[in-house]
Scaffold this motif. Structure first.
Motif, PDB file in Angstrom:
ATOM      1  N   MET A 168       0.843  -1.198   0.000  1.00 48.28           N
ATOM      2  CA  MET A 168       0.000   0.000   0.000  1.00 48.28           C
ATOM      3  C   MET A 168       0.872   1.238   0.000  1.00 48.28           C
ATOM      4  O   MET A 168       1.963   1.231   0.547  1.00 48.28           O
ATOM      5  N   SER A 169       0.378   2.275  -0.593  1.00 50.69           N
ATOM      6  CA  SER A 169       1.161   3.493  -0.751  1.00 50.69           C
ATOM      7  C   SER A 169       1.193   4.311   0.529  1.00 50.69           C
ATOM      8  O   SER A 169       0.329   4.203   1.392  1.00 50.69           O
ATOM      9  N   GLY A 170       2.203   5.143   0.647  1.00 53.63           N
ATOM     10  CA  GLY A 170       2.217   6.173   1.663  1.00 53.63           C
ATOM     11  C   GLY A 170       1.505   7.397   1.135  1.00 53.63           C
ATOM     12  O   GLY A 170       0.886   7.375   0.074  1.00 53.63           O
ATOM     13  N   PRO A 171       1.555   8.505   1.873  1.00 54.68           N
ATOM     14  CA  PRO A 171       0.899   9.716   1.389  1.00 54.68           C
ATOM     15  C   PRO A 171       1.487  10.168   0.069  1.00 54.68           C
ATOM     16  O   PRO A 171       2.695  10.122  -0.143  1.00 54.68           O
ATOM     17  N   ALA A 172       0.631  10.581  -0.832  1.00 49.76           N
ATOM     18  CA  ALA A 172       1.071  11.021  -2.159  1.00 49.76           C
ATOM     19  C   ALA A 172       1.600  12.453  -2.077  1.00 49.76           C
ATOM     20  O   ALA A 172       1.477  13.130  -1.070  1.00 49.76           O
ATOM     21  N   ASP A 173       2.190  12.892  -3.167  1.00 51.04           N
ATOM     22  CA  ASP A 173       2.679  14.270  -3.248  1.00 51.04           C
ATOM     23  C   ASP A 173       2.308  14.811  -4.622  1.00 51.04           C
ATOM     24  O   ASP A 173       3.156  15.006  -5.480  1.00 51.04           O
ATOM     25  N   ARG A 223      15.826   8.320   4.488  1.00 51.30           N
ATOM     26  CA  ARG A 223      14.888   7.883   5.508  1.00 51.30           C
ATOM     27  C   ARG A 223      13.599   8.704   5.474  1.00 51.30           C
ATOM     28  O   ARG A 223      13.638   9.929   5.301  1.00 51.30           O
ATOM     29  N   VAL A 224      12.451   8.047   5.668  1.00 51.25           N
ATOM     30  CA  VAL A 224      11.150   8.706   5.782  1.00 51.25           C
ATOM     31  C   VAL A 224      10.582   8.355   7.157  1.00 51.25           C
ATOM     32  O   VAL A 224      10.435   7.176   7.493  1.00 51.25           O
ATOM     33  N   LEU A 225      10.272   9.387   7.941  1.00 47.07           N
ATOM     34  CA  LEU A 225       9.807   9.179   9.311  1.00 47.07           C
ATOM     35  C   LEU A 225       8.331   9.520   9.437  1.00 47.07           C
ATOM     36  O   LEU A 225       7.801  10.379   8.724  1.00 47.07           O
ATOM     37  N   GLU A 226       7.654   8.842  10.352  1.00 44.61           N
ATOM     38  CA  GLU A 226       6.294   9.185  10.747  1.00 44.61           C
ATOM     39  C   GLU A 226       6.196   9.003  12.255  1.00 44.61           C
ATOM     40  O   GLU A 226       6.470   7.919  12.768  1.00 44.61           O
ATOM     41  N   GLY A 227       5.845  10.068  12.952  1.00 45.38           N
ATOM     42  CA  GLY A 227       5.790   9.985  14.405  1.00 45.38           C
ATOM     43  C   GLY A 227       7.122   9.625  15.018  1.00 45.38           C
ATOM     44  O   GLY A 227       7.179   8.961  16.065  1.00 45.38           O
ATOM     45  N   GLY A 228       8.196  10.041  14.382  1.00 44.16           N
ATOM     46  CA  GLY A 228       9.531   9.768  14.894  1.00 44.16           C
ATOM     47  C   GLY A 228      10.058   8.384  14.568  1.00 44.16           C
ATOM     48  O   GLY A 228      11.190   8.055  14.943  1.00 44.16           O
ATOM     49  N   LYS A 229       9.290   7.563  13.875  1.00 45.38           N
ATOM     50  CA  LYS A 229       9.712   6.210  13.531  1.00 45.38           C
ATOM     51  C   LYS A 229      10.031   6.115  12.036  1.00 45.38           C
ATOM     52  O   LYS A 229       9.337   6.701  11.198  1.00 45.38           O
ATOM     53  N   ASP A 257      -0.531  17.804   7.738  1.00 46.72           N
ATOM     54  CA  ASP A 257       0.536  18.145   8.682  1.00 46.72           C
ATOM     55  C   ASP A 257       1.059  16.919   9.423  1.00 46.72           C
ATOM     56  O   ASP A 257       1.283  16.951  10.649  1.00 46.72           O
ATOM     57  N   GLY A 258       1.236  15.833   8.682  1.00 45.45           N
ATOM     58  CA  GLY A 258       1.802  14.635   9.285  1.00 45.45           C
ATOM     59  C   GLY A 258       0.819  13.788  10.058  1.00 45.45           C
ATOM     60  O   GLY A 258       1.228  12.810  10.705  1.00 45.45           O
ATOM     61  N   ILE A 259      -0.474  14.119  10.005  1.00 44.44           N
ATOM     62  CA  ILE A 259      -1.485  13.389  10.778  1.00 44.44           C
ATOM     63  C   ILE A 259      -2.545  12.829   9.838  1.00 44.44           C
ATOM     64  O   ILE A 259      -3.035  13.533   8.949  1.00 44.44           O
ATOM     65  N   TYR A 260      -2.912  11.570  10.047  1.00 41.11           N
ATOM     66  CA  TYR A 260      -4.017  10.957   9.317  1.00 41.11           C
ATOM     67  C   TYR A 260      -5.307  11.177  10.107  1.00 41.11           C
ATOM     68  O   TYR A 260      -5.451  10.684  11.222  1.00 41.11           O
ATOM     69  N   HIS A 261      -6.232  11.918   9.520  1.00 42.57           N
ATOM     70  CA  HIS A 261      -7.520  12.179  10.156  1.00 42.57           C
ATOM     71  C   HIS A 261      -8.533  11.163   9.652  1.00 42.57           C
ATOM     72  O   HIS A 261      -8.737  10.991   8.449  1.00 42.57           O
ATOM     73  N   ASP A 262      -9.189  10.495  10.570  1.00 48.06           N
ATOM     74  CA  ASP A 262     -10.114   9.411  10.254  1.00 48.06           C
ATOM     75  C   ASP A 262     -11.426   9.971   9.699  1.00 48.06           C
ATOM     76  O   ASP A 262     -12.175  10.632  10.410  1.00 48.06           O
ATOM     77  N   VAL A 263     -11.696   9.701   8.415  1.00 45.94           N
ATOM     78  CA  VAL A 263     -12.980  10.049   7.804  1.00 45.94           C
ATOM     79  C   VAL A 263     -13.563   8.808   7.120  1.00 45.94           C
ATOM     80  O   VAL A 263     -14.279   8.905   6.133  1.00 45.94           O
TER      81      VAL A 263
END
Length: 454
Positions: free
Chosen positions: A1-6, A73-79, A269-275
């Motif tokens: 599965m993909s990460g966030p697109a650009d 490196r690609v980080l999310e939440g410091g990981k 802004d680095g956050i996935y909002h649940d919709v």
């Protein structure tokens, strides 16, 4: 599965912009490329268990080890959750499956070299960590509850939503692996022709690549249990897409389909909002719950397109998504199969003549049949084995006519040899695995890890 697109932060104001986004993927034939993606299961040699993210032999450590080879490196939440190099990336699936998304390359020779270099790097790091990686369509040994989840925000949203829409969605996320090829189109008419042929023939690829006959240590009765998983994952975002074969199909019709597929998230802004379950149509109208008065961006649209799971998926290119994961030679065979069929006019026309008489019912029945029976299935009065042989002959001719040779003067058609052998013998990879299980493996699946690890 993909990460966030650009795809850009420009605000989308109307439906036509969504159509134009897809249409902008059109390329002249000289610019056509092929990209290959493949996933693999990571496990500890000591107990064959899937890897958690954390720990000295975890997925995080594997990614960190790979970073030495020039990956960013690609980080999310410091990981550390992904690596990038140019247009290529190494990403994580929900259950720690490791995916290479390769560069768009001109020849199968190049994409196979890319795969081999990646597997070389993976082998170096995995040997240091005492872990292994294996290509199969479904996790053969462990239960769903024993698979650790990876720390990515979109997966948390999907984890909560999947059980609401199907019984096997979490298995899809945690216990499946695939190999995929991405191909270009010249214009809308070319896209439509390639979409129809490739969608009709995905079950043939499923049969040729079937390698998921085991569940939790026992035969599961399927040739491709991975393919069966998709029948009860989420009917809103999977299925046969019969509208693709209807008169008038094109970019606009696909946009209408995509607008009706429920959303998972909005990434800000680095956050996935649940919709999850909400409508992109509402978002386009400024009525998305929690985002009232806001319009989506083109990146939101690109992200949304990654959350649909038909066996052929349209973005700015076409993704072939019907095959189980497998060993290195089949990772090279899949792009060869589709390039040979879709990038040569004679092969593409021959494939269309083969499938154009199939009804929607034929295509749906074929998809179900190959998951269970592989090459022993049938469609429109022919065995799948027979159809596979015809399709491979078309693909072989297409690759030979392309005349893309390596430094030794060898064309790309040789990459089809593993598939041609499967079609000639009628013995799928799953048949071979089941035969070993019943004989030299003494009704145990554990030996598959030693015999098929990369």
């Amino acid at each position: 599965m993909s990460g966030p697109a650009d795809a850009g932060s420009a605000q989308i104001n109307d439906r036509q912009e969504l159509v134009s986004y897809l249409e902008s993927g059109s390329k002249p034939r000289s610019a056509w490329r092929v990209g290959t993606e493949h996933e693999k299961f990571a496990f500890r040699w000591s107990d064959l268990a899937p890897l958690p993210y954390d720990g000295p032999d975890g997925i995080g450590a594997l990614l960190e080890g790979l970073a030495r080879f020039g990956w960013e490196r690609v980080l999310e939440g410091g990981k550390l959750i992904a690596l990038k190099h140019g247009m290529a990336s190494v990403t994580l699936e929900p259950g720690g499956q490791v995916e290479l998304s390769g560069e768009p390359l001109e020849t199968i020779h190049e994409t196979c070299s890319e795969v081999n270099e990646h597997l070389r790097q993976v082998k170096i790091v995995s040997d240091e960590l005492g872990i292994g990686l294996i290509g199969l369509g479904f996790q053969p040994l462990v239960a769903r509850s024993d698979v650790p989840w990876m720390p990515k925000g979109r997966y948390k949203i999907m984890r909560n939503y999947m059980p609401k829409v199907g019984s096997l969605g979490l298995d899809m996320m945690l216990r499946t692996c695939t190999v995929q090829a991405n191909l270009d189109f010249e214009n809308e008419a070319d896209m439509v022709r390639k979409f129809r042929v490739s969608l009709a023939l995905q079950p043939i690829a499923t049969a040729l690549f079937a390698s998921s006959p085991f569940t939790e240590g026992k035969p599961n009765g399927f040739q491709s249990y991975r393919a069966n998983i998709w029948t009860d994952t989420d009917k809103d975002r999977t299925g046969d897409l019969p509208f693709v074969f209807e008169d008038g199909f094109g970019f606009e019709r696909y946009v209408d389909y995509a607008l009706d597929v429920p959303m998972y998230f909005v990434y800000r802004d680095g956050i996935y909002h649940d919709v999850a379950g909400c409508s992109f149509r509402d978002y386009l109208d400024g009525k998305l719950k929690g985002f009232e008065g806001q319009k989506p961006t083109m990146t939101d649209w690109a992200d949304h397109l990654t959350t649909m799971f038909p066996e052929v998926r349209l973005k700015k290119y076409l993704e072939m998504r019907g095959a189980d994961g497998g060993p290195w030679d089949r990772l090279c065979a899949l792009p060869a199969f589709w390039v040979g069929l879709l990038y040569d006019d004679q092969a593409l026309e021959g494939a269309w003549q083969l499938v154009k008489g199939w009804t929607a019912e034929d295509r749906a029945a074929l998809k179900r049949d190959v998951a269970k029976n592989g090459l022993r299935g049938s469609v429109a009065g022919k065995t799948v084995q027979n159809v596979a042989s015809q399709v491979l002959a078309l693909a072989q001719g297409g690759l030979q006519r392309r005349q893309r040779r390596n430094k030794n003067g060898i064309d790309e058609s040789g990459f089809l040899e593993p598939l041609i052998e499967i079609a000639i013998t009628g013995k799928t990879p799953s048949d071979t695995l089941l035969e070993r299980y019943a004989t030299r493996w003494d009704n145990r699946v554990e030996p598959v890890f030693a015999e098929m690890a990369y």
